[in-house]
Design an enzyme around this catalytic site. Sequence first.
Site, PDB file in Angstrom:
ATOM      1  N   SER A   1       0.802  -1.428   0.280  1.00 47.89           N
ATOM      2  CA  SER A   1       0.142  -0.258   0.235  1.00 47.89           C
ATOM      3  C   SER A   1       0.617   1.435  -0.481  1.00 47.89           C
ATOM      4  O   SER A   1       1.780   1.311   0.751  1.00 47.89           O
ATOM      5  CB  SER A   1      -0.833   0.101   1.542  1.00 47.89           C
ATOM      6  OG  SER A   1      -1.765   0.815   1.465  1.00 47.89           O
TER       7      SER A   1
ATOM      8  N   ILE B   1       7.481   1.839   3.662  1.00 47.73           N
ATOM      9  CA  ILE B   1       8.727   0.714   2.406  1.00 47.73           C
ATOM     10  C   ILE B   1       8.568   1.574   1.367  1.00 47.73           C
ATOM     11  O   ILE B   1       9.172   1.727   0.193  1.00 47.73           O
ATOM     12  CB  ILE B   1       9.168  -0.172   2.916  1.00 47.73           C
ATOM     13  CG1 ILE B   1       9.809   0.264   4.334  1.00 47.73           C
ATOM     14  CG2 ILE B   1       9.951  -0.719   2.210  1.00 47.73           C
ATOM     15  CD1 ILE B   1      10.263  -1.087   4.447  1.00 47.73           C
ATOM     16  N   CYS B   2       6.505   1.484   0.372  1.00 45.31           N
ATOM     17  CA  CYS B   2       6.073   1.359  -0.360  1.00 45.31           C
ATOM     18  C   CYS B   2       6.240   2.941  -0.850  1.00 45.31           C
ATOM     19  O   CYS B   2       6.781   3.155  -2.436  1.00 45.31           O
ATOM     20  CB  CYS B   2       4.802   0.994   0.040  1.00 45.31           C
ATOM     21  SG  CYS B   2       4.797  -0.505   0.157  1.00 45.31           S
ATOM     22  N   ASP B   3       6.490   3.806  -0.163  1.00 47.37           N
ATOM     23  CA  ASP B   3       6.449   5.010  -0.795  1.00 47.37           C
ATOM     24  C   ASP B   3       7.688   5.230  -1.561  1.00 47.37           C
ATOM     25  O   ASP B   3       8.493   5.486  -2.254  1.00 47.37           O
ATOM     26  CB  ASP B   3       6.154   6.425   0.452  1.00 47.37           C
ATOM     27  CG  ASP B   3       6.718   7.755  -0.236  1.00 47.37           C
ATOM     28  OD1 ASP B   3       5.311   7.691  -0.119  1.00 47.37           O
ATOM     29  OD2 ASP B   3       7.464   8.178   0.412  1.00 47.37           O
TER      30      ASP B   3
ATOM     31  N   THR C   1       8.652   3.749  -4.136  1.00 51.71           N
ATOM     32  CA  THR C   1       8.168   3.730  -5.198  1.00 51.71           C
ATOM     33  C   THR C   1       8.756   4.827  -5.838  1.00 51.71           C
ATOM     34  O   THR C   1       9.009   5.130  -7.378  1.00 51.71           O
ATOM     35  CB  THR C   1       6.959   4.637  -5.065  1.00 51.71           C
ATOM     36  OG1 THR C   1       5.871   3.083  -5.102  1.00 51.71           O
ATOM     37  CG2 THR C   1       5.651   4.762  -6.822  1.00 51.71           C
TER      38      THR C   1
END
Length: 175
Positions: A59, A66-68, A71
């Site tokens: 998400s 971490i996802c941010d 990306t």
Amino acid sequence: MKKERKNAITFGGKPVTLIGQELKVGDIAPDFIALSENLQPYSLNDDKGIVRLISVIASIDAVAGICDMQTRRFNEEVAKMDNVEFLSVSVDLPFALSRWRKATGLEEVNMLSDHRELSFGEAFGVAIKELRLLARAIFVLDKDNKVTYVEYVTEATNHPEYAKAVAAVKNAANQ
């Protein structure tokens, strides 16, 4: 019934089951349908003949960030390359993906939502059965949609191998 891979990875230290076949280098990437930020269907067949970096995240709004970070990092790397498409896939709603991308101002990333059918998650073997999220993974596809690099991150809360993935994208783009 889709193949289930029990204890394939861990999420927060707990083993989880991934739905779908594990892809390997040399496989032809299976097609899928996900939704773009503007609610339009996206398929691998939409843009043939282009190298793709597919970054899979749980998400974009995950608390750990971490996802941010993943990306943003891949967006920065792909911005330096020609003829490479960067896809970020999660089960976030298209509205959340659009809000995040607009807030960050990132230009290179094509945010895709797999929330409806888990079409991507099951096709690429990253759908987490217990959580209905996608496992962190990286796929690099050449111009013929052949998988040239794959990483299923064994602990979903860890970062992927950025340098290896970027090298694989550069190599595929130079073929």
